[in-house]
Design a protein around this motif. Structure first.
Motif, PDB file in Angstrom:
ATOM      1  N   PHE A  56     116.317  64.739  67.412  1.00  0.00           N
ATOM      2  CA  PHE A  56     116.042  65.591  66.260  1.00  0.00           C
ATOM      3  C   PHE A  56     116.481  67.015  66.586  1.00  0.00           C
ATOM      4  CE2 PHE A  56     113.071  62.083  65.890  1.00  0.00           C
ATOM      5  CZ  PHE A  56     113.155  61.750  64.539  1.00  0.00           C
ATOM      6  N   ASP A  57     117.432  67.513  65.799  1.00  0.00           N
ATOM      7  CA  ASP A  57     117.965  68.848  65.992  1.00  0.00           C
ATOM      8  C   ASP A  57     117.776  69.637  64.701  1.00  0.00           C
ATOM      9  OD1 ASP A  57     119.397  71.038  67.012  1.00  0.00           O
ATOM     10  OD2 ASP A  57     121.280  70.289  66.190  1.00  0.00           O
ATOM     11  N   SER A 150     116.070  66.513  72.006  1.00  0.00           N
ATOM     12  CA  SER A 150     117.519  66.562  72.179  1.00  0.00           C
ATOM     13  C   SER A 150     118.057  65.190  72.568  1.00  0.00           C
ATOM     14  CB  SER A 150     117.880  67.587  73.257  1.00  0.00           C
ATOM     15  OG  SER A 150     117.576  67.069  74.554  1.00  0.00           O
ATOM     16  N   VAL A 151     119.383  65.060  72.551  1.00  0.00           N
ATOM     17  CA  VAL A 151     120.002  63.784  72.952  1.00  0.00           C
ATOM     18  C   VAL A 151     119.751  63.492  74.423  1.00  0.00           C
ATOM     19  CG1 VAL A 151     121.778  63.851  71.177  1.00  0.00           C
ATOM     20  CG2 VAL A 151     122.201  64.949  73.383  1.00  0.00           C
ATOM     21  N   TYR A 152     119.380  64.507  75.194  1.00  0.00           N
ATOM     22  CA  TYR A 152     119.097  64.311  76.614  1.00  0.00           C
ATOM     23  C   TYR A 152     117.628  63.972  76.873  1.00  0.00           C
ATOM     24  CZ  TYR A 152     123.584  66.685  76.909  1.00  0.00           C
ATOM     25  OH  TYR A 152     124.903  67.029  76.742  1.00  0.00           O
ATOM     26  N   ASN A 153     116.792  64.162  75.872  1.00  0.00           N
ATOM     27  CA  ASN A 153     115.361  63.882  76.014  1.00  0.00           C
ATOM     28  C   ASN A 153     114.808  63.466  74.649  1.00  0.00           C
ATOM     29  OD1 ASN A 153     112.681  63.811  76.882  1.00  0.00           O
ATOM     30  ND2 ASN A 153     112.914  65.643  78.140  1.00  0.00           N
ATOM     31  N   PRO A 154     115.188  62.301  74.148  1.00  0.00           N
ATOM     32  CA  PRO A 154     114.881  61.913  72.767  1.00  0.00           C
ATOM     33  C   PRO A 154     113.548  61.191  72.638  1.00  0.00           C
ATOM     34  CG  PRO A 154     116.286  60.268  73.760  1.00  0.00           C
ATOM     35  CD  PRO A 154     116.048  61.321  74.819  1.00  0.00           C
ATOM     36  N   TYR A 155     113.183  60.935  71.390  1.00  0.00           N
ATOM     37  CA  TYR A 155     112.139  59.956  71.124  1.00  0.00           C
ATOM     38  C   TYR A 155     112.708  58.578  71.426  1.00  0.00           C
ATOM     39  CZ  TYR A 155     108.861  63.158  68.920  1.00  0.00           C
ATOM     40  OH  TYR A 155     107.956  64.156  68.699  1.00  0.00           O
TER      41      TYR A 155
END
Length: 518
Positions: A56-57, A150-155
């Motif tokens: 989610f951004d 972020s894409v590096y630490n997503p749900y």
């Protein structure tokens, strides 16, 4: 059976066994869009079930300032005594307006009051908690949460197996070094599969806020429309009219849904791991984690809100940007359930339509309760922990000495042991500490406590350094940098210190509704 395959060969496997990771694929998905075509059975067999990642951004979610969720109380005098009886209860209605989740900017913001889609302006203040919603500096646009996940630490959504002891004390998995910790994929003692939703462990701060109304002793106003006013001269003996008291408030959280040691919130759903068929129902394990600051306030801006407006039902208030009760630097972990041996279950209560929400009790099996207490099937113990570090001491075992209890009497525990929280001086104990005689000699060493089952809440950064947190000195009487404090509309601060609750063990909990009706 057919699946779908992206035509671009870089995306020919959604979850490959080798090659690009899921996060790399998500990045590629963000750069290009492609039509999908089917996957055959052989290709689908290569999918490894690693899960689905959600990034989610610039995320924001906002309800209109007058949109609400409400909870209506039962009419006075309805129900079985003492519930809702006239001499015991008064009707109360709750309204939650303008629920929002936006960016955590400390330089600009907006509130619910005013006209236009952007809402009214406000001052973030020294606390950063003056505004319920973030706004892009110099514009009228709401600020999204830049890196909520972020894409590096997503749900992460996945189906995952967890080893652990069952309600009956059976290891659903394989025991390794005194722990049921190795997943067993199949067989009679296979580890249960959980549907798991896990949040990020790092990310930008966000604002979560709403404003609310509490209607006390409501005689029927909930059926009226927005703008209905309350009669200031109403009292409990007055018949008819809009005789309800009203309190408007706002709640603002500036924080994250993970703790300061970067552990995420988790929600897990499973069929209750038990051999009792009638108990194999839907159950939930939830690890709630939160860090940040919270402000609760009620004062309104007299320049924009008259008394008549402030007591009008459904009218959007202009709250003061400074006043309120603030909890600064909160860090909290509350575990509701443990994998395989404790979970939240839902049951009906009789035939009245009422329901039960129950956190199941810890089973009376040594490997279960030892795992709950210290993380393995046998617990290390001690016979002397210094009280100065907050432990429980096994002192006072000398019958001729004993210890002084809170009432000032000497307690002699001949032939048994005295378990006390106290400072030991030589062979004696200091005064004014609670002393309890107990035949139990074994005490679990707090240093070996299971971190997954022991919850905690810190209201303010503590003095001691712990995982992810560097200790700080106590806040001053007028400090707004840490702890719990009140701020008046003029900005004056009264700090009442900081607090903590450590080592919370929820061994069972049961909530039964009592007033369900038409």
């Amino acid at each position: 059976m057919k699946g779908l395959r992206p035509q671009n060969t870089l995306l020919s496997r959604i979850f490959p066994k080798r090659g690009p990771t899921l996060l790399m694929i998500l990045m590629v998905l963000g750069m290009q869009a492609h039509a999908l075509e089917s996957l055959d059975d052989g290709e689908m067999a290569e999918v490894n079930g690693a899960g689905v990642a959600l990034a989610f951004d610039n995320f924001s979610s906002r309800f209109a300032p007058t949109s609400y969720i409400n909870m209506l109380g039962s009419a006075v005098g309805v129900g079985t005594v003492p519930y809702n009886a006239p001499n015991n209860w008064r009707r109360g209605d709750l309204y939650y307006y303008g629920l929002s989740m936006t960016g955590g900017s400390l330089t600009d913001g907006m509130d619910w009051y005013g006209t236009g889609t952007a809402g009214g302006g406000c001052t973030p203040g020294a606390d950063g908690l003056g505004c319920p919603m973030g706004r892009i500096t110099g514009s009228t646009q709401v600020q999204g949460i830049k890196d909520w996940a972020s894409v590096y630490n997503p749900y992460l959504i996945r189906a995952f197996q967890y080893a652990g002891y069952s309600y009956e004390g059976t290891c659903l998995g394989t025991e390794v070094a005194g722990k049921c910790s190795q997943v067993l994929l199949s067989g009679a003692n296979a580890s249960p599969t959980y549907y798991e939703f896990a949040g990020p462990s790092k990310g930008d701060k966000w604002r979560w806020a709403f404003w609310g109304e509490l209607l006390a002793n409501n005689g029927g106003l909930a059926l009226g429309g927005a703008g209905d006013t309350f009669t200031g001269s109403c009292n409990f003996s007055t018949a008819g009219g809009n005789c309800a008291g009203i309190l408007k408030s706002q709640s603002i959280i500036l924080g994250n849904n993970f703790t300061l040691d970067n552990k995420p919130t988790r929600l897990q759903i499973v069929q209750t791991p038990t051999s009792v068929v009638s108990e194999q129902s839907l159950s939930v394990v939830y690890q709630s984690r939160l860090s940040g600051s919270y402000r609760f306030s009620v004062a309104q801006n007299p320049a924009n809100v008259t008394y008549a407006q402030s007591v009008a039902h459904g009218l959007v208030p202009d709250f003061d940007d400074e006043e309120g009760l603030v909890f600064k630097n909160v860090d909290a972990f509350l575990p509701l359930g443990q994998n395989n041996y404790q979970s939240v279950v839902f049951r009906n209560s009789g035939t009245s339509g009422n329901f039960i929400v129950e956190l199941t009790p810890i089973a009376n099996y040594a490997n279960v309760y030892n795992t709950f207490y210290c993380g393995q099937n046998t617990c290390a113990t001690t016979s002397g922990i210094a009280a100065a570090t907050g432990g429980v001491g096994l002192n006072g075992s000398i019958a001729s000495t004993g210890c002084v209890n809170q009432a000032g009497a000497v307690v002699a525990c001949a032939g048994i042991y005295d378990r006390s929280v106290k400072v030991k001086t030589g062979t004696n104990c200091t005064t004014n500490w609670t002393s309890i005689c107990d035949t139990a000699e074994v005490i679990i060493d707090p240093a070996n406590a299971n971190p997954d089952s022991h919850g905690y809440v810190y209201w303010g950064t503590p003095a001691e350094t712990r995982s992810g947190v560097t200790g700080v000195a106590a806040p001053g009487a007028t400090s707004n940098a840490n702890g719990i404090y009140f701020r008046d509309p003029a900005g004056a601060v009264t700090n009442i210190g900081r607090a903590k609750v450590n080592g919370m063990l929820l061994q069972m909990m049961k909530i039964t509704s009592l007033g369900v009706g038409p």
